[in-house]
Design an enzyme around this catalytic site. Structure first.
Site, PDB file in Angstrom:
ATOM      1  N   GLY A  35       0.785  -1.234   0.000  1.00 54.65           N
ATOM      2  CA  GLY A  35       0.000   0.000   0.000  1.00 54.65           C
ATOM      3  C   GLY A  35       0.811   1.275   0.000  1.00 54.65           C
ATOM      4  NE  ARG A  93     -15.366  19.489  10.272  1.00 53.46           N
ATOM      5  CZ  ARG A  93     -15.123  18.725   9.216  1.00 53.46           C
ATOM      6  NH1 ARG A  93     -13.877  18.397   8.929  1.00 53.46           N
ATOM      7  NH2 ARG A  93     -16.107  18.309   8.444  1.00 53.46           N
ATOM      8  CD  GLN A  94     -10.326  21.629  16.607  1.00 51.86           C
ATOM      9  OE1 GLN A  94      -9.618  20.682  16.309  1.00 51.86           O
ATOM     10  NE2 GLN A  94     -10.732  21.872  17.839  1.00 51.86           N
ATOM     11  CE  LYS A 191     -24.077  24.985  10.219  1.00 55.84           C
ATOM     12  NZ  LYS A 191     -23.443  23.992   9.347  1.00 55.84           N
TER      13      LYS A 191
END
Length: 296
Positions: A35, A93-94, A191
């Site tokens: 792999g 995201r952070q 939201k």
């Protein structure tokens, strides 16, 4: 300048190469039986200005390591400069630690890219724009909202309205851009996400969609819950048809089923994520930005 297409974005790299009328570097990749990833430049790149194109959609970790190995090779072989186009910038995201002990993964990505010799970063509708402030190199956030709007513009829309599925500033700005392209109104829903569970609640509000075609424009559709909630609300309020456009249509698990059951007319994503929903290319917006920044 020469273009290098990573394994996740080979077709996108070809489109960019054609639009810019610059060469596409010949490379060779393979996977060993266990792999592990193998990469080789099939031509000399010493002294060349390179634009490496590799999106980090799932499996993010696999595509990230591929990118890191390509960058390491380009740096070691003496590329004059290295720009990267990462349409879907994973781990964005952070911009800070919200809970004690959290990994600041966005900071790690920035640090690795810089240490591997990247001179400039281009991305599309990054989930949290503030993570780009971590970079010490030029980092450009482009938007696909206008390109998505152009796609829906040929759908014979009836009195269209563009909807943002949440009320964050960037989300509303994307809806506004799409609405301008469609010469349409725009509005937004509200939201709230639970920081611990990740569950999302979309609040109902009155939006004038009776008998109209609504186009939801979002940055990322992952589980599909936010978009499906928005579709249900709009249909409940009388929307004729509801289309969903996303810069990054990840659509993991049962996301597509949730949207279809909610009554969506069509889902359109970009080639930042290669799947059957990749109906819009982000190549033109990168080319436009490169010309604006006088890279060419």
């Amino acid at each position: 300048m020469k273009i290098v297409g990573g394994p996740s974005s080979e077709e996108l790299a070809k489109k960019i190469s054609e639009l810019l009328n610059v060469p596409l570097v010949s490379t060779r990749t393979k996977r060993f039986p266990d792999g592990e990833f193998y990469f080789k430049f099939e031509e000399k790149i010493s002294g060349e200005d390179l634009l490496i194109v590799q999106s980090l959609y799932p499996p993010q970790d696999v595509h990230a390591l591929e990118l890191f190995l390509i960058l390491h090779t380009a740096r070691d072989l003496g590329a004059e400069s290295i720009s990267v186009f990462i349409p879907y910038l994973a781990y964005s995201r952070q911009d800070r630690r919200y809970l004690e002990g959290e990994c600041l993964s966005s900071g790690m990505i920035a640090e690795v890219l810089e240490k591997l010799g990247v001179n400039a970063l281009y991305t599309v509708d990054v989930h949290n724009r503030r993570v780009l402030e971590m970079y010490r190199i030029p980092a450009y956030n482009l938007t696909a909202s206008r390109e998505l709007a152009k796609y829906f513009a040929v759908k014979d829309l009836t009195n269209p309205i563009v909807i943002s599925p949440d009320d964050e500033k960037d989300a509303i700005e994307r809806a506004k851009n799409a609405a301008k392209t469609l010469n349409a109104d725009y509005d937004f829903l509200e939201k709230q996400r639970d920081r611990y569970t990740g569950e999302i609640v979309t609040y109902e509000k009155h939006i004038d969609v009776e008998g109209r075609d609504a186009v939801i424009i979002d940055d990322i559709i992952s589980t599909g819950k936010t978009a499906a909630n928005a579709v249900k609300i709009l249909k409940k309020h009388g929307a004729r048809r509801v289309f969903v456009g996303a810069s990054h249509a990840l659509l993991v698990g049962e996301a597509a089923r949730l949207l279809n059951e909610a009554g969506v007319e069509e889902i359109a994503g970009t080639d930042s994520v290669m799947n059957k929903y990749a109906k819009v290319s982000v190549a033109p917006i990168l080319v436009k930005k490169l010309k604006e920044t006088q890279i060419l």
